[in-house]
Scaffold this active site. Sequence first.
Site, PDB file in Angstrom:
ATOM      1  N   SER A   1       1.108  -1.350  -0.099  1.00  0.00           N
ATOM      2  CA  SER A   1       0.039   0.063   0.097  1.00  0.00           C
ATOM      3  C   SER A   1       0.633   1.427  -0.196  1.00  0.00           C
ATOM      4  CB  SER A   1      -0.715   0.144   1.186  1.00  0.00           C
ATOM      5  OG  SER A   1      -1.463   1.219   1.377  1.00  0.00           O
TER       6      SER A   1
ATOM      7  N   TYR B   1      -1.537  -1.163  10.616  1.00  0.00           N
ATOM      8  CA  TYR B   1      -1.858  -1.734   9.436  1.00  0.00           C
ATOM      9  C   TYR B   1      -0.544  -1.309   8.251  1.00  0.00           C
ATOM     10  CZ  TYR B   1      -3.624  -1.682   4.536  1.00  0.00           C
ATOM     11  OH  TYR B   1      -3.782  -1.862   3.282  1.00  0.00           O
TER      12      TYR B   1
ATOM     13  N   LYS C   1       2.214  -4.203   6.368  1.00  0.00           N
ATOM     14  CA  LYS C   1       2.614  -4.181   5.069  1.00  0.00           C
ATOM     15  C   LYS C   1       4.128  -4.010   4.877  1.00  0.00           C
ATOM     16  CE  LYS C   1      -1.282  -4.600   3.244  1.00  0.00           C
ATOM     17  NZ  LYS C   1      -1.818  -5.893   2.741  1.00  0.00           N
TER      18      LYS C   1
HETATM   19  P1  NAD Z   1     -10.923  -7.320   1.441  1.00  0.00           P
HETATM   20  O1  NAD Z   1     -11.152  -7.297   2.950  1.00  0.00           O
HETATM   21  O2  NAD Z   1     -12.324  -6.942   0.477  1.00  0.00           O
HETATM   22  O3  NAD Z   1     -10.348  -8.463   0.814  1.00  0.00           O
HETATM   23  C1  NAD Z   1      -9.426  -9.396   1.659  1.00  0.00           C
HETATM   24  C2  NAD Z   1      -9.793 -10.890   1.542  1.00  0.00           C
HETATM   25  O4  NAD Z   1      -8.898 -11.557   2.286  1.00  0.00           O
HETATM   26  C3  NAD Z   1     -11.173 -11.111   2.328  1.00  0.00           C
HETATM   27  O5  NAD Z   1     -11.960 -11.718   1.184  1.00  0.00           O
HETATM   28  C4  NAD Z   1     -10.920 -11.881   3.612  1.00  0.00           C
HETATM   29  O6  NAD Z   1     -11.988 -12.598   3.726  1.00  0.00           O
HETATM   30  C5  NAD Z   1      -9.615 -12.411   2.958  1.00  0.00           C
HETATM   31  N1  NAD Z   1      -8.844 -12.871   4.391  1.00  0.00           N
HETATM   32  C6  NAD Z   1      -8.290 -11.933   5.224  1.00  0.00           C
HETATM   33  N2  NAD Z   1      -7.330 -12.607   6.081  1.00  0.00           N
HETATM   34  C7  NAD Z   1      -7.288 -13.944   5.470  1.00  0.00           C
HETATM   35  C8  NAD Z   1      -6.582 -14.862   5.968  1.00  0.00           C
HETATM   36  N3  NAD Z   1      -5.818 -14.833   7.076  1.00  0.00           N
HETATM   37  N4  NAD Z   1      -6.694 -15.936   5.036  1.00  0.00           N
HETATM   38  C9  NAD Z   1      -7.249 -16.084   4.035  1.00  0.00           C
HETATM   39  N5  NAD Z   1      -8.095 -15.177   3.748  1.00  0.00           N
HETATM   40  C10 NAD Z   1      -8.090 -14.156   4.507  1.00  0.00           C
HETATM   41  O7  NAD Z   1      -9.668  -6.339   0.941  1.00  0.00           O
HETATM   42  P2  NAD Z   1      -9.409  -5.531  -0.306  1.00  0.00           P
HETATM   43  O8  NAD Z   1      -9.762  -4.171  -0.213  1.00  0.00           O
HETATM   44  O9  NAD Z   1      -9.705  -6.435  -1.347  1.00  0.00           O
HETATM   45  O10 NAD Z   1      -7.690  -5.578  -0.044  1.00  0.00           O
HETATM   46  C11 NAD Z   1      -7.050  -6.628  -0.611  1.00  0.00           C
HETATM   47  C12 NAD Z   1      -5.364  -6.555  -0.294  1.00  0.00           C
HETATM   48  O11 NAD Z   1      -5.009  -5.283  -0.627  1.00  0.00           O
HETATM   49  C13 NAD Z   1      -5.487  -6.385   1.140  1.00  0.00           C
HETATM   50  O12 NAD Z   1      -4.216  -7.101   1.675  1.00  0.00           O
HETATM   51  C14 NAD Z   1      -5.271  -4.922   1.595  1.00  0.00           C
HETATM   52  O13 NAD Z   1      -4.534  -4.332   2.690  1.00  0.00           O
HETATM   53  C15 NAD Z   1      -4.644  -4.397   0.080  1.00  0.00           C
HETATM   54  N6  NAD Z   1      -4.877  -2.878   0.062  1.00  0.00           N
HETATM   55  C16 NAD Z   1      -6.241  -2.563  -0.125  1.00  0.00           C
HETATM   56  C17 NAD Z   1      -6.277  -1.196  -0.397  1.00  0.00           C
HETATM   57  C18 NAD Z   1      -7.782  -0.733  -0.615  1.00  0.00           C
HETATM   58  O14 NAD Z   1      -7.842   0.567  -0.811  1.00  0.00           O
HETATM   59  N7  NAD Z   1      -8.996  -1.458  -0.665  1.00  0.00           N
HETATM   60  C19 NAD Z   1      -5.259  -0.277  -0.556  1.00  0.00           C
HETATM   61  C20 NAD Z   1      -3.926  -0.607  -0.356  1.00  0.00           C
HETATM   62  C21 NAD Z   1      -4.055  -2.084  -0.089  1.00  0.00           C
HETATM   63  C1  UD1 Z   2      -6.820   5.320   3.689  1.00  0.00           C
HETATM   64  C2  UD1 Z   2      -6.059   4.993   4.643  1.00  0.00           C
HETATM   65  C3  UD1 Z   2      -4.955   4.385   4.198  1.00  0.00           C
HETATM   66  C4  UD1 Z   2      -5.147   3.219   3.247  1.00  0.00           C
HETATM   67  C5  UD1 Z   2      -6.219   3.544   2.157  1.00  0.00           C
HETATM   68  C6  UD1 Z   2      -6.863   2.762   1.560  1.00  0.00           C
HETATM   69  C7  UD1 Z   2      -6.470   6.352   6.747  1.00  0.00           C
HETATM   70  C8  UD1 Z   2      -6.053   7.510   7.416  1.00  0.00           C
HETATM   71  N1  UD1 Z   2      -5.634   6.173   5.564  1.00  0.00           N
HETATM   72  O1  UD1 Z   2      -6.330   6.197   3.018  1.00  0.00           O
HETATM   73  O2  UD1 Z   2      -4.070   3.789   5.106  1.00  0.00           O
HETATM   74  O3  UD1 Z   2      -4.169   2.755   2.639  1.00  0.00           O
HETATM   75  O4  UD1 Z   2      -7.417   4.292   3.046  1.00  0.00           O
HETATM   76  O5  UD1 Z   2      -7.679   1.787   2.024  1.00  0.00           O
HETATM   77  O6  UD1 Z   2      -7.299   5.639   7.061  1.00  0.00           O
HETATM   78  N2  UD1 Z   2     -12.462  11.664   3.220  1.00  0.00           N
HETATM   79  C9  UD1 Z   2     -13.551  12.454   3.537  1.00  0.00           C
HETATM   80  N3  UD1 Z   2     -14.839  11.951   4.346  1.00  0.00           N
HETATM   81  C10 UD1 Z   2     -14.856  10.540   4.396  1.00  0.00           C
HETATM   82  C11 UD1 Z   2     -13.816   9.505   3.971  1.00  0.00           C
HETATM   83  C12 UD1 Z   2     -12.554  10.246   3.530  1.00  0.00           C
HETATM   84  O7  UD1 Z   2     -13.682  13.437   3.580  1.00  0.00           O
HETATM   85  O8  UD1 Z   2     -15.894  10.083   4.920  1.00  0.00           O
HETATM   86  C13 UD1 Z   2     -11.550  12.168   2.433  1.00  0.00           C
HETATM   87  C14 UD1 Z   2     -10.349  11.748   3.443  1.00  0.00           C
HETATM   88  O9  UD1 Z   2      -9.907  12.810   4.417  1.00  0.00           O
HETATM   89  C15 UD1 Z   2      -9.057  11.796   2.305  1.00  0.00           C
HETATM   90  C16 UD1 Z   2      -9.772  11.290   1.038  1.00  0.00           C
HETATM   91  O10 UD1 Z   2     -11.231  11.598   1.317  1.00  0.00           O
HETATM   92  O11 UD1 Z   2      -8.936  13.028   1.867  1.00  0.00           O
HETATM   93  C17 UD1 Z   2      -9.762   9.753   0.742  1.00  0.00           C
HETATM   94  O12 UD1 Z   2      -9.899   9.090   1.985  1.00  0.00           O
HETATM   95  P1  UD1 Z   2      -9.872   7.469   2.118  1.00  0.00           P
HETATM   96  O13 UD1 Z   2     -10.869   6.763   1.052  1.00  0.00           O
HETATM   97  O14 UD1 Z   2     -10.138   7.235   3.348  1.00  0.00           O
HETATM   98  O15 UD1 Z   2      -8.355   7.200   1.607  1.00  0.00           O
HETATM   99  P2  UD1 Z   2      -7.024   7.640   2.279  1.00  0.00           P
HETATM  100  O16 UD1 Z   2      -7.144   8.538   3.251  1.00  0.00           O
HETATM  101  O17 UD1 Z   2      -6.173   7.851   1.156  1.00  0.00           O
END
Ligand code: NAD
Ligand code: UD1
Length: 334
Positions: free
Chosen positions: A124, A148, A152
């Site tokens: 991330s 978190y 990572k």
């Molecule tokens: P998500 O929660 O929708 O998907 C994660 C999946 O992993 C789920 O289906 C959950 O059941 C499964 N899971 C969790 N722990 C497990 C384990 N120990 N064994 C087997 N299955 C397990 O999340 P997502 O948004 O799809 O994110 C996927 C990955 O990407 C995560 O590692 C997350 O940290 C990373 N990531 C997500 C974002 C985002 O904004 N969504 C941003 C940066 C990184």
């Molecule tokens: C957040 C996490 C980051 C994670 C990422 C993806 C925090 C501080 N950071 O990032 O670690 O990798 O999600 O899962 O939680 N916002 C509003 N109102 C809301 C929600 C968000 O104004 O109800 C604003 C936030 O202040 C930001 C932008 O929208 O400026 C995006 O927010 P968000 O979607 O939560 O993503 P990140 O903050 O980038």
Amino acid sequence: MNVLLTGGCGYIGSHVAVVLMAAGHHVAIVDNLSNSHQGVVDRISEIAGRSPAFHRGDVADVKLVRDVIREHSVDSVIHLAGFKSVGESVQWPLKYYQNNVCGALGLLEAMEAESVAHLVFSSSATIYGDPRYLPVDESHPQHVINAYGRSKLHIEDMLRDVCVSRPSLGAVCLRYFNPVGAHSSGLIGDRPRGIPNNLMPYVVQVASGELERLKVFGDDYPTPDGTGVRDYIHVMDLAEGHVAALDYLSSNSGWHAFNLGTGRGYSVLEMIRAFEAQSGRSIPFEITGRRQGDVACSYADIRSAAQGLNWRATRSLEDMCASAWGFQSRLAGG
Ligand code: NAD
Ligand code: UD1
């Protein structure tokens, strides 16, 4: 290729599964359904026209993962399984280290025992912390402020060590910026449990009337309109980045990291306007104080992914908003 996809029932994983299958790969999902449900496998199958293999279980379960690797002759792993809530990780750090770090450890043990040499890991952009310069490139200093993000970083570092000890191994860490949007079918998308923490799912639920109004966290940032700026990337572009990373590993070993973003930032107010235009709904909002831990502005330097992976995001902000709304509308329609 025969790909083990961990977390394949989740938001990003389900899109990665669809893109992998469209590219002709065989997909075996391991997911413990801690943040998803098995119905997603049917939806993936409906889109792909064939079914991925599904094994319910934990990635920390070395025996289970070894069995899956053997059963499907797995040659590559895409590891997305993990917990992802920043707030929860501050409250329950050990839960995050246990699931994310120990989960990756179990997976790596199983891969080593079964001689699987290709791994793509979902990292991330949160590991960069408050950007010291923009756009953020891969050598930007790392600064994590919550469990978190640290989980990572620990996994990235673990992978570096393993790549040194096992020169045949190739590991690509993909540092996602802000994935949003959904598959164009509306069958899969982002539906967090409880009240969403992230902007896009919150906006979607305000548009649908499930939530009353959006709180905009601060309008006094040093950005053009004062609200936070982020690099939102369509989840289908992000998913395609994983296929590009697998291709890269077919001719590269060692440890590598790439940003997956678009290279351009949008403010919260720009996101609201774009979503209103695509959904035809109005998004009531109020300006509140800043959210603790938020940064003013973050967007990716995407040159490395363009050169190394031969990949770049192509979908527009309009497409991100329209597809997120399409998913919500299909959900509401049952
Ligand atoms: P998500 O929660 O929708 O998907 C994660 C999946 O992993 C789920 O289906 C959950 O059941 C499964 N899971 C969790 N722990 C497990 C384990 N120990 N064994 C087997 N299955 C397990 O999340 P997502 O948004 O799809 O994110 C996927 C990955 O990407 C995560 O590692 C997350 O940290 C990373 N990531 C997500 C974002 C985002 O904004 N969504 C941003 C940066 C990184
Ligand atoms: C957040 C996490 C980051 C994670 C990422 C993806 C925090 C501080 N950071 O990032 O670690 O990798 O999600 O899962 O939680 N916002 C509003 N109102 C809301 C929600 C968000 O104004 O109800 C604003 C936030 O202040 C930001 C932008 O929208 O400026 C995006 O927010 P968000 O979607 O939560 O993503 P990140 O903050 O980038």
